[in-house]
Scaffold this active site. Structure first.
Site, PDB file in Angstrom:
ATOM      1  N   ASP A   5       0.857  -1.190   0.000  1.00 16.55           N
ATOM      2  CA  ASP A   5       0.000   0.000   0.000  1.00 16.55           C
ATOM      3  C   ASP A   5       0.891   1.237   0.000  1.00 16.55           C
ATOM      4  OD1 ASP A   5      -1.886   1.961   0.339  1.00 16.55           O
ATOM      5  OD2 ASP A   5      -2.729   1.153   2.186  1.00 16.55           O
ATOM      6  N   ASP A   8      -3.131   2.528  -5.666  1.00 19.11           N
ATOM      7  CA  ASP A   8      -2.144   2.579  -4.584  1.00 19.11           C
ATOM      8  C   ASP A   8      -1.904   1.249  -3.901  1.00 19.11           C
ATOM      9  OD1 ASP A   8      -4.774   2.695  -3.705  1.00 19.11           O
ATOM     10  OD2 ASP A   8      -4.286   3.800  -1.879  1.00 19.11           O
ATOM     11  N   GLU A   9      -2.702   0.229  -4.200  1.00 19.86           N
ATOM     12  CA  GLU A   9      -2.597  -1.033  -3.486  1.00 19.86           C
ATOM     13  C   GLU A   9      -2.477  -2.201  -4.449  1.00 19.86           C
ATOM     14  OE1 GLU A   9      -5.522  -1.591  -0.336  1.00 19.86           O
ATOM     15  OE2 GLU A   9      -6.102   0.514  -0.527  1.00 19.86           O
TER      16      GLU A   9
END
Length: 441
Positions: free
Chosen positions: A26, A122-123
């Protein structure tokens, strides 16, 4: 024996038994951190990435740690955010820059596994169980190496969760931020995860938390031990799924990354575009222009994706109540022709709403679904309401070619050209594909 060595030995045994070792990476404060990395002068100030207030998108999309410390939350209005932090710096989002950084991060992940499943920009989950032997690294060592490479090569910090399933790995990356690696093994789960508030489990939102708390289920451990009958009565089948998540019994696979697309291959179920208009829509001419603009973006994306749609749907969002209403229509023949999609969408819009100053509209949405591939033969009819199908497909192909070379506003359809407010808008370019649900298999 050092703690890291002991954990590494435990993971070697577990990976050998199950073949599963999952990382969840993350990027911390993703949009805000990328902005600070691109603009070093912003690193020492409280910063948020916020929408366009003039276009009525004035909310906080992301914030850095200084803004977070000031009490600013994602989805706060910018007015609220400035009230909490008078010296706040607000920057407009640059999605292209964020997507570039996200793609570079995935390139690093791909060095450790071909099973990389993005969960938003983002992950991402990585299944590194099959890489331990060939790389000579434990999952923990891989997580630490990925974290160091992200800092050295991209200037970004990440938090990484390590476990034997996706749900616990996600919990691990959320447990400690920023710039941390957390191993969620049996000991950690017993001491921290099972005693954590139930809201911290993936897919337990505010409404679900209220239902669980009213039944005396306060922690993830309570959920793991709750009766099936109670959970099914309160939450339906989803209650049993959440219980499995709480117990770490998720066995879903991490999908393989397609390095050419820098994404995982998923079956696309629909194409949609929506817009919150900069002003209230109070006349039919503006509504028609916006509908055509959205429809041509949907049709163009379908053609790029090699799909035709049997169903066209629209939605209208009221300016006063913010309530949405809509209609849909199933077509006789599947299509990705701009004029047919737009014509159908506009006829549905007219059924949903009379556009007038007495009934202002805040936003519109057009969606095409019930898809079939373009290489699939279609059954034409003598009574086809759109008989010039071949000619219009050739026209769309020519327009698409011009737009690829000169931009999406190089050619505009009449309804859009008649409305000055939409002339500079590009619905296709500005469309954001949102994170895919964990359950979208």
């Amino acid at each position: 024996m050092a703690v890291s060595q002991r954990i590494g030995n435990q993971w070697r045994k577990k990976v050998a038994m199950t073949g599963r070792a999952i990382l969840h990476c993350d990027i911390n404060c993703c949009y805000a951190q990328i902005e600070c990395q691109a603009h070093p002068e912003l690193r020492g100030v409280p910063l948020v990435v916020g929408g366009d207030e003039e276009a009525r998108h004035g909310i906080v999309l992301a914030r850095n740690l200084l803004a977070k410390a000031a009490g600013i939350k994602t989805a706060d209005t910018l007015v609220e955010a400035r009230r909490k932090c008078p010296g706040l710096v607000v920057v407009r989002p640059d999605y292209r820059m964020y997507m570039r950084a996200s793609g570079l991060a995935r390139t690093i992940y791909y060095d450790y596994s071909d099973r990389v499943e993005p969960f938003g920009p983002d992950e991402a989950w990585l299944d590194v169980g099959g890489s331990c032997g060939c790389l000579g690294l434990t999952p923990l060592q891989m997580a630490e190496e990925i974290s160091e490479r992200m800092k050295a090569e991209l200037g970004l910090t990440i938090s990484v969760g390590v476990s034997d399933n996706k749900i616990y790995a996600k919990f691990g990356s959320d447990w400690k931020k920023p710039d941390a690696v957390t191993v969620v093994d049996e000991e950690f789960a017993r001491e921290h995860l099972l005693t954590a508030p139930v809201r911290e489990l993936l897919y337990v939102g505010e409404a679900t938390e209220r239902k669980l708390r009213s039944s005396g289920i306060l922690t993830i451990g309570d959920l793991a031990c709750a009766s099936d009958a109670l959970l099914k009565r309160r939450l339906g089948k989803m209650g049993l799924v959440l219980k499995m998540f709480a117990r770490g019994e998720d066995s879903s696979e991490v999908k393989r990354l397609d390095p050419g697309r820098n994404d995982v291959c998923r079956e696309v179920k629909s194409y949609g575009n929506g817009i919150t208009f900069p002003r209230d829509i109070v006349d039919a001419a503006t509504a028609k222009a916006v509908t055509w603009m959205l429809s041509e973006a949907v049709a163009q994306r379908m053609r790029e994706g090699g799909a035709r749609a049997r169903t066209v749907a629209v939605a209208v969002r009221d300016a006063g109540t913010l309530a949405s209403s809509g209609r849909q229509m199933t077509l006789r023949t599947p299509t990705n022709i701009t004029s047919e999609v737009a014509g159908t969408a506009w006829s549905l819009m007219e059924q949903v709403r009379t556009f007038s100053p007495d009934a202002p509209v805040r936003g519109l949405h057009v969606r095409a679904s019930n898809l079939v591939p373009t290489n699939e033969d279609i059954q034409l009819s003598l009574f086809d309401p759109f008989p010039r199908r071949a000619e219009m497909e050739a026209l769309d192909a020519a327009v698409d070619d011009l737009r690829r070379r000169f931009g999406n506003n190089a050619v505009v359809w009449g309804p859009k050209a008649s409305c000055p407010d939409t002339l500079d808008m590009d619905a296709k370019r500005d469309n954001t594909v949102h994170p895919v649900s964990f359950f979208h298999r």
